[in-house]
Write a protein that holds these residues in place. Structure first.
Motif, mmCIF file in Angstrom:
data_model
loop_
_atom_site.group_PDB
_atom_site.id
_atom_site.type_symbol
_atom_site.label_atom_id
_atom_site.label_comp_id
_atom_site.label_asym_id
_atom_site.label_seq_id
_atom_site.Cartn_x
_atom_site.Cartn_y
_atom_site.Cartn_z
ATOM 1 N N LEU A 275 0.830 -1.211 0.000
ATOM 2 C CA LEU A 275 0.000 0.000 0.000
ATOM 3 C C LEU A 275 0.864 1.260 0.000
ATOM 4 O O LEU A 275 0.501 2.276 -0.575
ATOM 5 N N LEU A 276 2.013 1.173 0.675
ATOM 6 C CA LEU A 276 2.890 2.343 0.763
ATOM 7 C C LEU A 276 3.719 2.545 -0.495
ATOM 8 O O LEU A 276 4.431 3.529 -0.617
ATOM 9 N N GLY A 277 3.645 1.594 -1.408
ATOM 10 C CA GLY A 277 4.382 1.738 -2.663
ATOM 11 C C GLY A 277 5.827 1.284 -2.564
ATOM 12 O O GLY A 277 6.646 1.632 -3.425
ATOM 13 N N CYS A 278 6.170 0.510 -1.532
ATOM 14 C CA CYS A 278 7.535 -0.007 -1.436
ATOM 15 C C CYS A 278 7.771 -0.980 -2.594
ATOM 16 O O CYS A 278 6.899 -1.785 -2.918
ATOM 17 N N ASP A 279 8.946 -0.921 -3.172
ATOM 18 C CA ASP A 279 9.279 -1.860 -4.245
ATOM 19 C C ASP A 279 9.271 -3.279 -3.681
ATOM 20 O O ASP A 279 9.821 -3.526 -2.608
ATOM 21 N N VAL A 280 8.650 -4.191 -4.416
ATOM 22 C CA VAL A 280 8.724 -5.601 -4.046
ATOM 23 C C VAL A 280 9.284 -6.373 -5.241
ATOM 24 O O VAL A 280 9.137 -5.951 -6.387
ATOM 25 N N GLY A 281 9.934 -7.479 -4.951
ATOM 26 C CA GLY A 281 10.477 -8.308 -6.013
ATOM 27 C C GLY A 281 10.154 -9.764 -5.723
ATOM 28 O O GLY A 281 9.960 -10.136 -4.559
ATOM 29 N N PHE A 282 10.089 -10.561 -6.768
ATOM 30 C CA PHE A 282 9.752 -11.975 -6.587
ATOM 31 C C PHE A 282 10.998 -12.769 -6.243
ATOM 32 O O PHE A 282 11.934 -12.855 -7.043
ATOM 33 N N SER A 461 -0.812 -21.336 -18.454
ATOM 34 C CA SER A 461 -0.530 -20.421 -19.572
ATOM 35 C C SER A 461 0.908 -20.550 -20.055
ATOM 36 O O SER A 461 1.339 -19.815 -20.943
ATOM 37 N N GLY A 462 1.655 -21.468 -19.442
ATOM 38 C CA GLY A 462 3.041 -21.659 -19.857
ATOM 39 C C GLY A 462 3.932 -20.474 -19.521
ATOM 40 O O GLY A 462 4.917 -20.217 -20.192
ATOM 41 N N SER A 463 3.553 -19.717 -18.473
ATOM 42 C CA SER A 463 4.376 -18.561 -18.089
ATOM 43 C C SER A 463 5.272 -18.924 -16.919
ATOM 44 O O SER A 463 5.017 -19.893 -16.206
ATOM 45 N N ASP A 464 6.282 -18.114 -16.737
ATOM 46 C CA ASP A 464 7.165 -18.262 -15.597
ATOM 47 C C ASP A 464 6.458 -17.651 -14.385
ATOM 48 O O ASP A 464 5.922 -16.553 -14.477
ATOM 49 N N ILE A 465 6.472 -18.364 -13.257
ATOM 50 C CA ILE A 465 5.810 -17.849 -12.054
ATOM 51 C C ILE A 465 6.373 -16.470 -11.678
ATOM 52 O O ILE A 465 5.644 -15.608 -11.166
ATOM 53 N N ALA A 466 7.639 -16.244 -11.963
ATOM 54 C CA ALA A 466 8.255 -14.961 -11.620
ATOM 55 C C ALA A 466 7.670 -13.806 -12.435
ATOM 56 O O ALA A 466 7.798 -12.642 -12.066
ATOM 57 N N ASP A 467 7.021 -14.132 -13.556
ATOM 58 C CA ASP A 467 6.415 -13.083 -14.389
ATOM 59 C C ASP A 467 4.964 -12.799 -13.998
ATOM 60 O O ASP A 467 4.296 -11.961 -14.615
ATOM 61 N N MET A 468 4.473 -13.550 -13.035
ATOM 62 C CA MET A 468 3.075 -13.374 -12.631
ATOM 63 C C MET A 468 3.022 -12.192 -11.651
ATOM 64 O O MET A 468 3.631 -12.236 -10.593
ATOM 65 N N PRO A 469 2.320 -11.122 -12.020
ATOM 66 C CA PRO A 469 2.346 -9.955 -11.128
ATOM 67 C C PRO A 469 1.675 -10.240 -9.779
ATOM 68 O O PRO A 469 0.850 -11.152 -9.668
ATOM 69 N N LEU A 470 2.063 -9.461 -8.789
ATOM 70 C CA LEU A 470 1.457 -9.573 -7.456
ATOM 71 C C LEU A 470 -0.003 -9.152 -7.542
ATOM 72 O O LEU A 470 -0.315 -8.070 -8.015
ATOM 73 N N MET A 471 -0.889 -10.032 -7.086
ATOM 74 C CA MET A 471 -2.308 -9.667 -7.015
ATOM 75 C C MET A 471 -2.412 -8.481 -6.053
ATOM 76 O O MET A 471 -1.810 -8.508 -4.979
#
Lengths: 510, 386
Positions: A275-282, A461-471
């Motif tokens: 919510l605060l807009g902190c960068d997150v990474g997978f 969908s044959g995508s990489d889990i790391a490419d799945m954006p954070l809900m």
């Protein structure tokens, strides 16, 4: 509006360590913790996956408060150090200005207890909000008695209110082994510990000790279903799996139990940071989306720090609590330094002494383990199993992008649509899938299902889990009754100038 | 070069409906959006459908739309979750009651079926509503739909007809030769087109600027919230105590209202949509309106960015220059009137005119508005406080 110098969210190991460190440096510290949570919230499986396995004693607010204080040695130490400890108080919102929200006087937190909500401002914030249980679906996991390890820990350790007699634990990592030990210590029978891997994943000594106490370990096994009556789990059907995670015919066994405890993984609580807009990474080895932070536990947003499981969790942290404690102290030191309570030399010296223990030992890819579980559970349980228990969305509903079943919608054109036809149009987005299927739209807001939804969508969908954006996470990050969220402190001006919709007289936030 | 008969810029509800009706008329249509289908206000609003008695110029379109909504699910072949059990506007103050009586007169003047209802009847219609209403106005043709299912229904229906949808594709320029837009330049390449429909929502003004045209609209952020599903249910869309909203078929109360905030947007990024502590005030208003639901847990709030023309009304117009550019911007009325918008735009593109009365929605009414109109009006973002 009230303003605090340093606010710490979460009175676990990291949060109390952070609060104590900063308070001893002379900082005015306020420490909020949502425990004991109201029974109404506990019943919603949010924030904790309690699976209705709490007993009626949760009603007794005073007793719960006493137990929560008693169970947490750090609290007394924090109070001695001068920390203002506020229990039973959840932080449900975090607001700060941005390009598209410009009129707040400073960063604010939304707080609530059982009866009311209010806002405060802060100069520095440390988020030590812990982690939550990973949910992975099997048939029957929507019955009472399916719960998470973190939920079980809270009920056992903080509330002494776990209403289980016989438990099956899923996961032989330290999280699972530790849960089993905790249950045994409290007189709860542990009928089995189950894992899809072919050997125990966690601490060998602990696993041997559990076996000595008569606990059966089932490796290379998965759950086919939990069977119950009157909405309560009565037994669990396990089945052996082969190297391809497929069930082996004729190996099914039924184990009687009233509780199935999911102890496969924990996911960092990043709601407030998000919510605060902190960068997150997978980071799959740290439980998925985690906040980006430096060695001083500073996030990408000025004045916001993170510590403990919320900064990233791995199984090694279960038995080594020094990691969370050191992270907490580092965050406390950094906050104190930025508030001028420590000079640079002092802060640097303290950091030097702490950094070694705060750095995570080499964690393994938790998602690889979760993926193996997901496949084994699906292969054994089929596709007609609810992945989102709140909204009753099954695996096949999700992948078929089916409209909610209560609409009873049927048309040939609709049947031609699925994830497979959506995927070529745009990168698969779990928020978009949520809107179409309702998976993650219930009262827990996807805290139980979002990881497996992302895993299923990635796989299909044959995508990489790391490419799945954070809900996305939105306030309130706790389900709060209207009468609690209610703005009792509403100003006359807001009252008077309220706008229903745009019109020549509608007021503007300014 | 890629080409289409018509390129629609914006996969919001207005653009998708326009594209659908053009595709249904046999035209080759491409819809381009920098994000996903209905990712902005079209998928985030309160889902209200009404005859817009509060905006008399919109009544012809809105009446047409309520009729079209009644069969929209079958038309599109995909569910919108539309419920047409009426819309009730309740008065909780004397001023509300005065407004309500004035709206009744407008409605009757336009031949729209409305009924005044007594507080006792209101309590029968809406279980749990406050006993402090002074009266209500019931619109039998009103209703509500699921915004997110609706935008996807338009999108899929468009694709079912062979229309193409380019999501995550940003428009970078409009190529103009003589007085016509000949192609739309995008991050996925240029698309030649006979006609371009600019339905870019909050970016409407910036998009028109690419064509050298000034369309005065200002973006604003508004907030809304949802509770968990609660019993008992009411199927009627509800307006009152400064809120608008409905109970979803699933049972969630979805209500919004309160002050908006003017913001700026750009052509390439999706504007942030943060909520503010205003959600506490919305919660209070909702609990005041529906005391019977005061225990309902709020599970989510969200915000949307909508654009407003200076008179709070849509602009739907084929421009004189470029002569094949259609401006469609709804001033936050877009969702409810969307079926009619599609029909009107399709008529304008195919025949140059429409039999639905849209007089008063032309761009020329803002001929006197210069580039500094937002400053003059005070519709600019507030200075950042810290």
């Amino acid at each position: 509006m009230e303003s605090r110098s340093l606010v710490v969210v979460g009175a676990g190991i990291a949060g109390t360590a952070a609060a104590i460190e900063a308070a001893r440096a002379g900082v005015q510290v306020t420490l909020f913790d949502e425990n004991p949570i109201p029974e109404s919230m506990a019943a919603l499986n949010a924030p904790q996956f309690f699976g209705q396995r709490f007993n009626a004693v949760l009603h007794d607010r005073a007793l719960m408060l006493e137990r929560v204080v008693h169970a947490n040695e750090g609290l007394a130490e924090a109070e001695e150090a001068g920390v203002d400890v506020q229990l039973g108080t959840c932080v449900w919102g975090a607001f700060r200005n941005s390009d598209t929200s410009r009129v707040l006087d400073g960063p604010q937190l939304g707080l609530a207890n059982r009866d009311r909500s209010w806002l405060i401002m802060y100069d520095r914030l440390i988020v030590a909000a812990g982690a939550r249980d990973l949910g992975l679906a099997f048939a029957g996991w929507n019955l009472a008695g399916a719960m998470g390890a973190n939920g079980a820990h809270a009920l056992m350790r903080h509330y002494q209110a776990l209403a289980s007699r016989r438990m099956v634990v899923l996961g032989t990592g330290n999280l699972g082994l530790n849960t089993a030990r905790m249950a045994l210590d409290r007189g709860i029978e542990v009928a089995a510990i189950v894992d899809v891997s072919d050997s125990v994943r966690g601490d060998r000594a602990l696993s041997a000790a559990l076996q000595d106490m008569g606990v059966r370990l089932y490796t290379s096994h998965t759950v086919r279903e939990a069977v119950g009556r009157d909405g309560e789990i009565e037994s669990v059907r396990l089945v052996e799996i082969d190297d391809n995670s497929e069930p082996v015919a004729g190996t099914e066994k039924e184990i009687s139990a009233d509780t199935v405890c999911l102890a496969i993984g924990l996911v960092p609580n990043v709601e407030l940071l998000s919510l605060l807009g902190c960068d997150v990474g997978f980071k799959p080895e740290l439980g998925g989306y985690v906040p980006v932070h430096d060695d001083c536990m500073r996030t990408s947003v000025r004045d916001v720090h993170v510590a403990g499981d919320a900064a990233g969790f791995h199984d090694g942290m279960v038995l080594n609590t020094e990691i969370a404690r050191s992270q907490g102290r580092l965050a406390g030191v950094a906050a104190a330094e930025s508030l001028g309570a420590f000079d640079t030399a002092e802060a640097t010296a303290r950091r030097r002494e702490l950094t070694g223990t705060a750095i995570n030992s080499k964690p393994t890819d938790a998602y690889a383990n979760w993926t193996r579980w997901l496949r084994a559970l699906r292969n054994a349980g089929g596709s007609d199993v609810p992945v989102c228990p709140c909204e009753e969305v099954t695996r096949e509903d999700l992948i078929g992008l089916r409209p909610p079943r209560f609409l009873k919608w049927e048309s040939e054109r609709r049947d031609g649509r699925s994830l497979g036809t959506l995927a070529p149009d745009a990168r698969v987005n779990p928020d978009q899938v949520k809107r179409l299927t309702r998976a993650g739209m219930g009262h827990c807001q996807g805290r139980l299902c979002r990881e497996q939804v992302a895993l299923l969508l990635a796989e299909a969908s044959g995508s990489d889990i790391a490419d799945m954006p954070l809900m996305s996470y939105r306030p309130p990050v706790r389900p709060l009754p209207l009468r609690v969220l209610w703005s009792h402190d509403e100003s006359e001006q807001v009252r008077r100038e309220w706008a229903k919709w745009f019109s020549p007289t509608s007021p503007v936030l300014e | 070069m890629d080409r289409a008969d018509i390129v629609v810029i914006g996969a919001g509800v207005s653009g998708l409906s326009s594209a659908y009706f053009l595709a249904r008329a046999g035209r080759d249509v491409v819809v381009v959006d920098k994000g996903i289908v209905g990712g902005e206000a079209s998928g985030r609003n309160g889902g209200m459908v009404s005859e817009r008695v509060d905006e008399p110029l919109l009544i012809p379109m809105a009446v047409e739309a309520t009729e079209m909504w009644a069969t929209l699910d079958e038309e599109l072949g995909h569910p919108t979750e539309f419920v047409q059990e009426g819309r009730l506007q309740v008065a909780v103050t004397e001023k509300d009651m005065g407004d309500l009586l004035a709206e009744r007169d407008v409605a009757l003047g336009h031949g729209i079926d409305v009924q005044l209802v007594e507080p006792t009847e209101i309590r029968d219609l809406i279980p749990g509503i406050t006993e402090r209403t002074l009266g209500g106005l019931f619109f039998p043709n009103g209703g509500h739909a699921n915004t997110q299912l609706t935008v996807q229904a338009y999108a899929w229906a468009l694709q079912d007809l062979g229309g193409r949808l380019y999501q995550n594709t940003t428009v970078t320029g409009l190529r103009i030769v003589d007085d016509r837009v000949t192609s739309v330049e995008t991050t996925a390449g240029d698309i030649a087109a006979d006609v371009v429909v600019g339905a870019a929502g909050p970016q409407t003004g910036l998009m028109a600027q690419l064509a050298g045209v000034h369309v005065p609209v200002a973006p604003a952020r508004v907030e809304i919230m949802a509770t968990a599903h609660v019993e008992p249910r009411f199927p009627i869309a509800l307006v009152g105590n400064g809120l608008y909203g409905h109970q979803a078929v699933r049972g969630n109360l979805i209500f919004g209202g309160g002050a908006h905030e003017w913001i700026d947007v750009d052509l390439t990024t999706s504007p942030g949509k943060p909520n503010t502590p205003l959600i506490r005030n919305i919660a209070r208003r909702l609990a005041e309106l529906l005391p019977g639901a005061a225990d309902a847990p709020v599970v989510r709030s969200w915000a949307g960015v909508v654009e407003q023309a200076p008179d709070y009304r849509p602009i739907i117009d084929i421009l004189d220059y470029p002569s094949n550019y259609v401006v469609v911007t709804a001033s936050a009325h877009g969702f409810g009137i969307s079926p009619a918008t599609g029909k009107v735009v399709s008529d304008l593109v195919l025949f140059g005119e429409t039999n639905i009365d849209i007089s008063g929605l032309g761009l020329n009414r803002f001929a006197d508005y210069g580039p500094d109109w937002r400053e003059k009006r005070g519709w600019t973002p507030a200075p950042l406080r810290y």
